[in-house]
Design an enzyme around this catalytic site. Sequence first.
Site, PDB file in Angstrom:
ATOM      1  N   LYS A  58       0.885  -1.181   0.000  1.00 47.38           N
ATOM      2  CA  LYS A  58       0.000   0.000   0.000  1.00 47.38           C
ATOM      3  C   LYS A  58       0.916   1.222   0.000  1.00 47.38           C
ATOM      4  O   LYS A  58       1.387   1.671   1.037  1.00 47.38           O
ATOM      5  CB  LYS A  58      -0.880  -0.032   1.254  1.00 47.38           C
ATOM      6  CG  LYS A  58      -2.204   0.681   1.142  1.00 47.38           C
ATOM      7  CD  LYS A  58      -2.141   2.148   0.840  1.00 47.38           C
ATOM      8  CE  LYS A  58      -1.679   3.020   1.979  1.00 47.38           C
ATOM      9  NZ  LYS A  58      -1.414   4.421   1.561  1.00 47.38           N
ATOM     10  N   SER A  73       5.267   8.430   9.302  1.00 41.35           N
ATOM     11  CA  SER A  73       5.418   9.347  10.439  1.00 41.35           C
ATOM     12  C   SER A  73       5.172   8.604  11.755  1.00 41.35           C
ATOM     13  O   SER A  73       4.494   7.567  11.782  1.00 41.35           O
ATOM     14  CB  SER A  73       4.426  10.498  10.293  1.00 41.35           C
ATOM     15  OG  SER A  73       3.114   9.982  10.314  1.00 41.35           O
ATOM     16  N   CYS A  83      14.019  10.907   6.128  1.00 40.02           N
ATOM     17  CA  CYS A  83      13.991  10.591   7.552  1.00 40.02           C
ATOM     18  C   CYS A  83      15.398  10.578   8.134  1.00 40.02           C
ATOM     19  O   CYS A  83      15.568  10.540   9.339  1.00 40.02           O
ATOM     20  CB  CYS A  83      13.329   9.256   7.790  1.00 40.02           C
ATOM     21  SG  CYS A  83      14.285   7.924   7.103  1.00 40.02           S
ATOM     22  N   GLU A 134       9.380  17.075  14.211  1.00 40.81           N
ATOM     23  CA  GLU A 134      10.018  16.869  12.903  1.00 40.81           C
ATOM     24  C   GLU A 134       9.452  17.887  11.919  1.00 40.81           C
ATOM     25  O   GLU A 134       8.239  18.008  11.787  1.00 40.81           O
ATOM     26  CB  GLU A 134       9.708  15.444  12.426  1.00 40.81           C
ATOM     27  CG  GLU A 134      10.318  15.114  11.080  1.00 40.81           C
ATOM     28  CD  GLU A 134       9.977  13.689  10.636  1.00 40.81           C
ATOM     29  OE1 GLU A 134       8.829  13.252  10.805  1.00 40.81           O
ATOM     30  OE2 GLU A 134      10.877  13.017  10.084  1.00 40.81           O
TER      31      GLU A 134
HETATM   32  P1  NAD Z   1       2.530   9.218   6.759  1.00 43.03           P
HETATM   33  O1  NAD Z   1       2.642   8.622   8.108  1.00 43.03           O
HETATM   34  O2  NAD Z   1       1.613  10.354   6.559  1.00 43.03           O
HETATM   35  O3  NAD Z   1       2.074   8.093   5.690  1.00 43.03           O
HETATM   36  C1  NAD Z   1       2.730   6.847   5.629  1.00 43.03           C
HETATM   37  C2  NAD Z   1       1.709   5.802   5.154  1.00 43.03           C
HETATM   38  O4  NAD Z   1       0.670   5.692   6.115  1.00 43.03           O
HETATM   39  C3  NAD Z   1       1.059   6.170   3.822  1.00 43.03           C
HETATM   40  O5  NAD Z   1       0.955   5.005   3.046  1.00 43.03           O
HETATM   41  C4  NAD Z   1      -0.303   6.699   4.240  1.00 43.03           C
HETATM   42  O6  NAD Z   1      -1.304   6.442   3.290  1.00 43.03           O
HETATM   43  C5  NAD Z   1      -0.603   5.932   5.524  1.00 43.03           C
HETATM   44  N1  NAD Z   1      -1.388   6.727   6.484  1.00 43.03           N
HETATM   45  C6  NAD Z   1      -1.343   8.076   6.667  1.00 43.03           C
HETATM   46  N2  NAD Z   1      -2.182   8.435   7.650  1.00 43.03           N
HETATM   47  C7  NAD Z   1      -2.770   7.299   8.097  1.00 43.03           C
HETATM   48  C8  NAD Z   1      -3.724   7.017   9.119  1.00 43.03           C
HETATM   49  N3  NAD Z   1      -4.239   7.990   9.857  1.00 43.03           N
HETATM   50  N4  NAD Z   1      -4.086   5.735   9.310  1.00 43.03           N
HETATM   51  C9  NAD Z   1      -3.555   4.747   8.574  1.00 43.03           C
HETATM   52  N5  NAD Z   1      -2.655   4.953   7.589  1.00 43.03           N
HETATM   53  C10 NAD Z   1      -2.255   6.212   7.353  1.00 43.03           C
HETATM   54  O7  NAD Z   1       4.022   9.597   6.318  1.00 43.03           O
HETATM   55  P2  NAD Z   1       4.470  10.411   5.046  1.00 43.03           P
HETATM   56  O8  NAD Z   1       4.147  11.850   5.254  1.00 43.03           O
HETATM   57  O9  NAD Z   1       4.024   9.745   3.795  1.00 43.03           O
HETATM   58  O10 NAD Z   1       6.064  10.208   5.115  1.00 43.03           O
HETATM   59  C11 NAD Z   1       6.911  11.033   5.841  1.00 43.03           C
HETATM   60  C12 NAD Z   1       7.200  10.483   7.218  1.00 43.03           C
HETATM   61  O11 NAD Z   1       7.790   9.192   7.102  1.00 43.03           O
HETATM   62  C13 NAD Z   1       8.207  11.308   7.993  1.00 43.03           C
HETATM   63  O12 NAD Z   1       7.805  11.368   9.334  1.00 43.03           O
HETATM   64  C14 NAD Z   1       9.493  10.519   7.861  1.00 43.03           C
HETATM   65  O13 NAD Z   1      10.444  10.740   8.885  1.00 43.03           O
HETATM   66  C15 NAD Z   1       8.976   9.134   7.881  1.00 43.03           C
HETATM   67  N6  NAD Z   1       9.918   8.194   7.275  1.00 43.03           N
HETATM   68  C16 NAD Z   1      10.573   7.345   8.102  1.00 43.03           C
HETATM   69  C17 NAD Z   1      11.491   6.461   7.579  1.00 43.03           C
HETATM   70  C18 NAD Z   1      12.218   5.514   8.480  1.00 43.03           C
HETATM   71  O14 NAD Z   1      12.721   4.523   7.981  1.00 43.03           O
HETATM   72  N7  NAD Z   1      12.277   5.755   9.779  1.00 43.03           N
HETATM   73  C19 NAD Z   1      11.740   6.445   6.203  1.00 43.03           C
HETATM   74  C20 NAD Z   1      11.033   7.313   5.388  1.00 43.03           C
HETATM   75  C21 NAD Z   1      10.119   8.189   5.942  1.00 43.03           C
END
Ligand code: NAD
Length: 500
Positions: A173, A226, A281, A384
């Site tokens: 997904k 996140s 990240c 962040e």
């Molecule tokens: P996000 O958390 O908004 O989304 C990530 C995934 O979760 C997406 O597929 C999204 O559709 C889904 N999602 C979003 N809100 C949701 C909810 N309420 N319920 C269920 N699913 C939900 O993250 P983003 O904005 O796409 O990515 C950026 C974030 O990811 C930053 O915080 C970054 O630090 C983090 N990140 C971490 C790593 C790591 O390995 N630690 C790597 C890349 C990115």
Amino acid sequence: MSHIVGHFIGGKTVYDAASVQDVYNPSTGAVARQVALAGKATVEAAVAAAQAAFPEWRKTPVLKRARIMFRYKELLEQNRDKICALIGEEHGKIVHDAAGELQRGIENVEFACAAPEMLKGEYSKNVGPEIDSWSDFQPLGVVAGITPFNFPAMVPLWMFPLAIVCGNTFVLKPSERDPSVCLLLAQLMQEAGLPDGVLNVVNGGREAVDTLLADPRVQAVSFVGSTPVAKYVYATATANGKRCQAMGGAKNHAVVLPDADLDNVVNSLLGAAFGSSGERCMALSVAVAVGGETADRMVAGIKAGMRHLKTGPFSDAANHFGPLITAAHKAKVEDYIAGAQAQGAEIVVDGRNPSVLAGYENGFYLGATLIDRVTPDMVSYREEIFGPVLQVVRVDTMQEAMDLIDGHIYGNGTCIYTRDGEAARYFADRVSAGMVGINIPLPVPVAYHSFGGWKQSMFGDLGTYGPDGTRFYTRRKTVTQRWPTAEVREGAVFAMPVLG
Ligand code: NAD
């Protein structure tokens, strides 16, 4: 608007009538296309396809599975330009950065090619009289992967090649903000010879995620995104009896000691703070300078270096970084800058309202921003930001710098700049972060190590990809065997069996 991005289920592209969402080209600010958001029935169809493909795939010899990965690696290389253009179009990442992302993803496919060696298991002969024992690493079944927008190719490639080569089937997904790359990645897996149903892609948002977390056929969930969502996914998946690893957000500190090579520090920080618009990240978003003189020289050097930075559309390789992902995210980053200013920090270079190329005025651009005299109580320090913003905190000792890192809720990566081996060794040993650089700005582990932060940057016991990934996507089964012989025949034994 050209078309609607669908799903890839059982080897076919399908569309979901439930609802659609706009996908932007952040470089122009225009809607590039729309993405279908999967409803419950579509997600369940993807899980059913994965479940149906599992029995055959599980017994496919591991060498055959690995050969598909060899072909996949070649196809990814052959399609490099197409993949990078899609990343750029929907994410905004400059072509050279997209190429780096893809290469890091390909390295995970290369690691997956070693599956016959990795899955050999463990064997002990004669653990007792005529008794042999071995451990197998068996696939789990259907595994789900949920990925963020900021690495639309690399993070999915952290997950599905390894999960699949280990014998699992997969439902991916991707982020609904840049969904097209994953469909292409899945189609290329099919072209590489992967049987239908082994890899499925469902596009969507929360409903799709919730359906995956609730489905009893899904055995494990790998999540990257996140921290609030990571916490939710981890809590829900584990409450439903699933294995889960959930990587979260970050606040990565670079500690600069007075003896550091400042030219190297400045160049490192420019790239690691502003590359990919800070939407990494592992971005270094906080520079902790030890000593006032170090801070003054560092800030002056970074400020001078920032004069040459260019932001603009993804397709121009002369740009250093591109736009942010959406207008809403840009506004959020601007709020953090305004908040830091209101709380007393000094905006040394203000990237708000950057000048942009004619024709791209509606793109989601924010220039590189440098903020000095940031303190730990500021919201911009605690949270962040995920934008092209570098904050400077001034401290007097290395221990104070380490205390800051220890006290932060995130513990993804960190880095120290120094010429002092003793200090660097102490720092690397004691600092509370999962990935540490010594004069290395983005210490993202290579594919044959594993990636994972500490504290609220990771939930679960095993990091993603590499050796930890192999363990995450398999479960151990230990078999103890004896074929009774004329020599060894025991009667009933009631004591705990031991080797006498
Ligand atoms: P996000 O958390 O908004 O989304 C990530 C995934 O979760 C997406 O597929 C999204 O559709 C889904 N999602 C979003 N809100 C949701 C909810 N309420 N319920 C269920 N699913 C939900 O993250 P983003 O904005 O796409 O990515 C950026 C974030 O990811 C930053 O915080 C970054 O630090 C983090 N990140 C971490 C790593 C790591 O390995 N630690 C790597 C890349 C990115």
